[in-house]
Design a protein around this motif. Structure first.
Motif, PDB file in Angstrom:
ATOM      1  N   ARG A  58     -12.605   4.163   8.434  1.00 17.96           N
ATOM      2  CA  ARG A  58     -11.910   3.358   7.428  1.00 17.96           C
ATOM      3  C   ARG A  58     -12.239   1.891   7.640  1.00 17.96           C
ATOM      4  O   ARG A  58     -12.386   1.428   8.763  1.00 17.96           O
ATOM      5  CB  ARG A  58     -10.408   3.579   7.550  1.00 17.96           C
ATOM      6  N   PRO A  59     -12.345   1.129   6.578  1.00 19.17           N
ATOM      7  CA  PRO A  59     -12.640  -0.303   6.716  1.00 19.17           C
ATOM      8  C   PRO A  59     -11.468  -1.041   7.362  1.00 19.17           C
ATOM      9  O   PRO A  59     -10.323  -0.618   7.267  1.00 19.17           O
ATOM     10  CB  PRO A  59     -12.868  -0.771   5.286  1.00 19.17           C
ATOM     11  N   CYS A  60     -11.781  -2.140   7.999  1.00 20.77           N
ATOM     12  CA  CYS A  60     -10.757  -2.985   8.595  1.00 20.77           C
ATOM     13  C   CYS A  60      -9.882  -3.526   7.463  1.00 20.77           C
ATOM     14  O   CYS A  60     -10.385  -4.022   6.457  1.00 20.77           O
ATOM     15  CB  CYS A  60     -11.417  -4.129   9.346  1.00 20.77           C
ATOM     16  N   ASN A  61      -8.585  -3.437   7.609  1.00 27.94           N
ATOM     17  CA  ASN A  61      -7.703  -3.781   6.515  1.00 27.94           C
ATOM     18  C   ASN A  61      -6.724  -4.917   6.883  1.00 27.94           C
ATOM     19  O   ASN A  61      -5.667  -5.036   6.304  1.00 27.94           O
ATOM     20  CB  ASN A  61      -6.918  -2.532   6.078  1.00 27.94           C
ATOM     21  N   HIS A  62      -7.100  -5.757   7.867  1.00 27.08           N
ATOM     22  CA  HIS A  62      -6.173  -6.841   8.218  1.00 27.08           C
ATOM     23  C   HIS A  62      -6.295  -7.953   7.186  1.00 27.08           C
ATOM     24  O   HIS A  62      -7.342  -8.145   6.565  1.00 27.08           O
ATOM     25  CB  HIS A  62      -6.426  -7.363   9.627  1.00 27.08           C
ATOM     26  N   ARG A  63      -5.227  -8.674   6.985  1.00 29.90           N
ATOM     27  CA  ARG A  63      -5.183  -9.715   5.956  1.00 29.90           C
ATOM     28  C   ARG A  63      -5.287 -11.088   6.594  1.00 29.90           C
ATOM     29  O   ARG A  63      -4.779 -11.325   7.682  1.00 29.90           O
ATOM     30  CB  ARG A  63      -3.886  -9.626   5.163  1.00 29.90           C
TER      31      ARG A  63
END
Length: 65
Positions: A58-63
């Protein structure tokens, strides 16, 4: 990283490793010929490299704040 070597008047382009070892040598297309010279072995190696780097995680999803 490679070094591209072309001697004036030569029809050969050489690629050397940082240690100076010859990695490849190819015939050059004439100037202004409008041609791209490709080696099938290099195309295959590039495709394998790109596929090996492919990741199904899964792609990195941090904001960003």
């Amino acid at each position: 990283m490679v070094t591209v070597i072309h001697r004036l008047g030569s029809e050969i382009v050489e690629l050397a490793t940082p240690s100076g070892a010859l990695a490849a040598a190819h015939l050059r297309a004439p100037d202004c010929a409008g041609r791209v010279v490709r080696d099938e072995g290099h195309v295959i190696a590039l495709e394998r490299s790109a596929l090996a780097a492919f990741d199904t995680a899964r792609p990195c999803n941090h904001r960003l704040a």
